[in-house]
Design a protein around this motif. Structure first.
Motif, PDB file in Angstrom:
ATOM      1  N   THR A   1       0.827  -1.206   0.000  1.00  0.00           N
ATOM      2  CA  THR A   1       0.000   0.000   0.000  1.00  0.00           C
ATOM      3  C   THR A   1       0.857   1.251   0.000  1.00  0.00           C
ATOM      4  N   ASP A   2       0.225   2.328  -0.400  1.00  0.00           N
ATOM      5  CA  ASP A   2       0.810   3.662  -0.271  1.00  0.00           C
ATOM      6  C   ASP A   2      -0.262   4.647   0.200  1.00  0.00           C
ATOM      7  N   GLN A   3      -1.383   4.099   0.685  1.00  0.00           N
ATOM      8  CA  GLN A   3      -2.512   4.913   1.144  1.00  0.00           C
ATOM      9  C   GLN A   3      -2.963   4.452   2.534  1.00  0.00           C
ATOM     10  N   PRO A   4      -3.509   5.376   3.346  1.00  0.00           N
ATOM     11  CA  PRO A   4      -3.998   5.003   4.680  1.00  0.00           C
ATOM     12  C   PRO A   4      -5.159   4.009   4.604  1.00  0.00           C
ATOM     13  N   TYR A   5      -5.304   3.231   5.669  1.00  0.00           N
ATOM     14  CA  TYR A   5      -6.441   2.338   5.816  1.00  0.00           C
ATOM     15  C   TYR A   5      -7.464   3.022   6.720  1.00  0.00           C
ATOM     16  N   ILE A   6      -8.690   2.540   6.706  1.00  0.00           N
ATOM     17  CA  ILE A   6      -9.757   3.132   7.511  1.00  0.00           C
ATOM     18  C   ILE A   6      -9.625   2.714   8.981  1.00  0.00           C
ATOM     19  N   TRP A   7     -10.209   3.507   9.865  1.00  0.00           N
ATOM     20  CA  TRP A   7     -10.329   3.069  11.255  1.00  0.00           C
ATOM     21  C   TRP A   7     -11.173   1.798  11.245  1.00  0.00           C
ATOM     22  N   HIS A   8     -10.740   0.781  11.986  1.00  0.00           N
ATOM     23  CA  HIS A   8     -11.503  -0.460  12.031  1.00  0.00           C
ATOM     24  C   HIS A   8     -11.225  -1.224  13.312  1.00  0.00           C
ATOM     25  N   VAL A   9     -12.108  -2.164  13.573  1.00  0.00           N
ATOM     26  CA  VAL A   9     -11.995  -3.072  14.712  1.00  0.00           C
ATOM     27  C   VAL A   9     -12.140  -4.480  14.157  1.00  0.00           C
ATOM     28  N   ASN A  10     -11.142  -5.310  14.380  1.00  0.00           N
ATOM     29  CA  ASN A  10     -11.198  -6.676  13.877  1.00  0.00           C
ATOM     30  C   ASN A  10     -12.082  -7.545  14.769  1.00  0.00           C
ATOM     31  N   ASP A  11     -12.618  -8.612  14.174  1.00  0.00           N
ATOM     32  CA  ASP A  11     -13.447  -9.539  14.941  1.00  0.00           C
ATOM     33  C   ASP A  11     -12.615 -10.646  15.582  1.00  0.00           C
ATOM     34  N   GLY A  12     -11.332 -10.433  15.627  1.00  0.00           N
ATOM     35  CA  GLY A  12     -10.379 -11.348  16.264  1.00  0.00           C
ATOM     36  C   GLY A  12      -9.033 -10.653  16.329  1.00  0.00           C
ATOM     37  N   PRO A  13      -8.028 -11.297  16.877  1.00  0.00           N
ATOM     38  CA  PRO A  13      -6.709 -10.681  16.951  1.00  0.00           C
ATOM     39  C   PRO A  13      -6.097 -10.491  15.571  1.00  0.00           C
ATOM     40  N   GLU A  14      -5.175  -9.543  15.486  1.00  0.00           N
ATOM     41  CA  GLU A  14      -4.438  -9.270  14.249  1.00  0.00           C
ATOM     42  C   GLU A  14      -2.976  -9.076  14.593  1.00  0.00           C
ATOM     43  N   VAL A  15      -2.102  -9.649  13.768  1.00  0.00           N
ATOM     44  CA  VAL A  15      -0.666  -9.400  13.854  1.00  0.00           C
ATOM     45  C   VAL A  15      -0.267  -8.729  12.552  1.00  0.00           C
ATOM     46  N   PHE A  16       0.393  -7.579  12.654  1.00  0.00           N
ATOM     47  CA  PHE A  16       0.766  -6.734  11.518  1.00  0.00           C
ATOM     48  C   PHE A  16       2.278  -6.535  11.606  1.00  0.00           C
ATOM     49  N   VAL A  17       3.015  -7.040  10.610  1.00  0.00           N
ATOM     50  CA  VAL A  17       4.473  -6.978  10.621  1.00  0.00           C
ATOM     51  C   VAL A  17       4.942  -6.145   9.432  1.00  0.00           C
ATOM     52  N   VAL A  18       5.632  -5.064   9.704  1.00  0.00           N
ATOM     53  CA  VAL A  18       6.179  -4.238   8.624  1.00  0.00           C
ATOM     54  C   VAL A  18       7.418  -4.940   8.085  1.00  0.00           C
TER      55      VAL A  18
END
Length: 103
Positions: free
Chosen positions: A33-50
């Motif tokens: 991506t090169d654009q922001p993502y929306i505010w959100h709430v996941n329905d479970g855990p999330e792992v985000f690795v740059v």
């Protein structure tokens, strides 16, 4: 078997993803991506690795917003119900692990 060079992945649009694996209902996806993502709430855990680039990860704690600068190799973990959004600084490639079908 599959080998993926994260830096070589170029999406067609913001938040485009390459599906790497689905393990017991959990997806492992490489996002570009090169654009922001929306505010959100996941329905479970999330792992985000740059994997490549810089992301300002904004989080909400009640009425307060905080921002965390994530660089290559940084791991962000959100529990179910944690409001957050990712704002890339330039192009970013990130590995996202979450429940299949999550926002």
């Amino acid at each position: 078997m599959n080998v993926v060079e994260a830096k070589a992945f170029q999406g067609q649009c913001a938040w485009d993803a390459l599906n790497i694996a689905n393990i017991d209902g959990v997806t492992v996806r490489l996002h570009w991506t090169d654009q922001p993502y929306i505010w959100h709430v996941n329905d479970g855990p999330e792992v985000f690795v740059v994997l490549d680039g810089i992301v300002d990860m904004q989080v909400r704690d009640g009425d307060t917003e905080h921002s965390h600068r994530l660089t290559s190799g940084t791991v962000f973990h959100a529990e179910q119900g944690d409001a957050h959004r990712a704002i890339p600084i330039g192009e970013v490639r990130a590995l996202v692990i979450e429940r299949a079908g999550s926002v």
